[in-house]
Design an enzyme around this catalytic site. Structure first.
Site, mmCIF file in Angstrom:
data_model
loop_
_atom_site.group_PDB
_atom_site.id
_atom_site.type_symbol
_atom_site.label_atom_id
_atom_site.label_comp_id
_atom_site.label_asym_id
_atom_site.label_seq_id
_atom_site.Cartn_x
_atom_site.Cartn_y
_atom_site.Cartn_z
ATOM 1 N N ASP A 15 0.830 -1.199 0.000
ATOM 2 C CA ASP A 15 0.000 0.000 0.000
ATOM 3 C C ASP A 15 0.867 1.253 0.000
ATOM 4 O OD1 ASP A 15 -2.300 1.514 0.069
ATOM 5 O OD2 ASP A 15 -2.619 1.285 2.222
ATOM 6 N N ASN A 63 -10.470 -3.280 -6.729
ATOM 7 C CA ASN A 63 -9.686 -2.306 -7.494
ATOM 8 C C ASN A 63 -10.324 -1.941 -8.838
ATOM 9 O OD1 ASN A 63 -6.352 -3.400 -6.418
ATOM 10 N ND2 ASN A 63 -7.738 -1.856 -5.562
#
Length: 226
Positions: A15, A63
């Site tokens: 991340d 996503n």
């Protein structure tokens, strides 16, 4: 700390690519490119540290909600990464494994992935990449398959997880300072140690992975006992 005390299986929620780029006034695509460079470092570090399996959360089932341009950038990065690293993976005897429904990607990416899966299948260590992956979906799928065989219990569900042929998850790392699992390896994390790091993923290197393994080696794993 002796390497025999290190984890066998480490998973990473990678991340911070976007924030890394934003801090530098760069487009998000360059953040993802820098994240790809960090992936290479992590894979090499896993070999140096003797890990049996490294699992990376590359593209979640959520996503797809991102901007179309960013998804396109990620797909192109995936293509380039396979092309640039397949030979090295074969030479280093790294087995590629995909967890998730990767067949939802463009046909050329599916073909590249399946070619890589076939050509690396005899590797000694595993790089597992989560693509179009969501843990809740994985558990529901495993439970459905278990039910079709006649029983639903932890053993039958575990048998049908994407990770069934991997060592148990020992350590889960998340970069960027966020403290949540984001629908990643929920079942497998039941007794895994967790480490949340403040640095952004593109800044991750061998020292970071070694430090994480050293931290793991100092922890006492009790599995619900005293």
């Amino acid at each position: 700390m002796p390497k025999e005390n290190y984890p066998r299986h480490v998973a990473i929620i990678m991340d911070g690519n976007g924030r890394w780029a934003k801090k530098r006034g760069l487009p998000r695509a360059l953040g993802h490119k820098a994240g790809g460079d960090a992936v290479k470092r992590a894979v090499q570090a896993a070999e140096t540290l003797g890990l049996e399996c490294l699992t990376l959360y590359a593209f979640s089932s959520e996503n797809w909600k991102r901007e179309e341009e960013e998804i396109s950038d990620l797909m192109n990065l995936m293509r380039r990464f396979i092309e640039a690293n397949l030979k090295d993976m074969i030479e280093r005897r790294v087995r590629l494994k995909i967890i998730g429904d990767y067949k939802a990607f463009a046909p050329d990416i599916v073909a590249k992935l399946e070619d890589a899966l076939e050509r690396t299948k005899d590797g000694d260590r595993t790089l597992a990449v989560a693509l179009n992956y969501g843990a809740q979906q994985e558990i529901a799928r495993a439970a459905r398959l278990a039910a079709e065989e006649g029983s639903i219990d932890p053993e039958s569900i575990s048998k049908h997880l994407y990770t069934a042929d991997l060592p148990p998850l020992d350590l889960l790392i998340r970069t960027s300072g966020e403290v949540r699992l984001s629908n990643f390896l929920l079942w497998q994390s039941a007794y895994a140690e967790m480490l949340f790091m403040d640095l952004l993923w593109p800044d991750f290197d061998e020292d970071c992975l070694r430090d994480a393994c050293e931290t793991f080696a100092t922890r006492e794993r009790r599995y619900g006992g005293r």
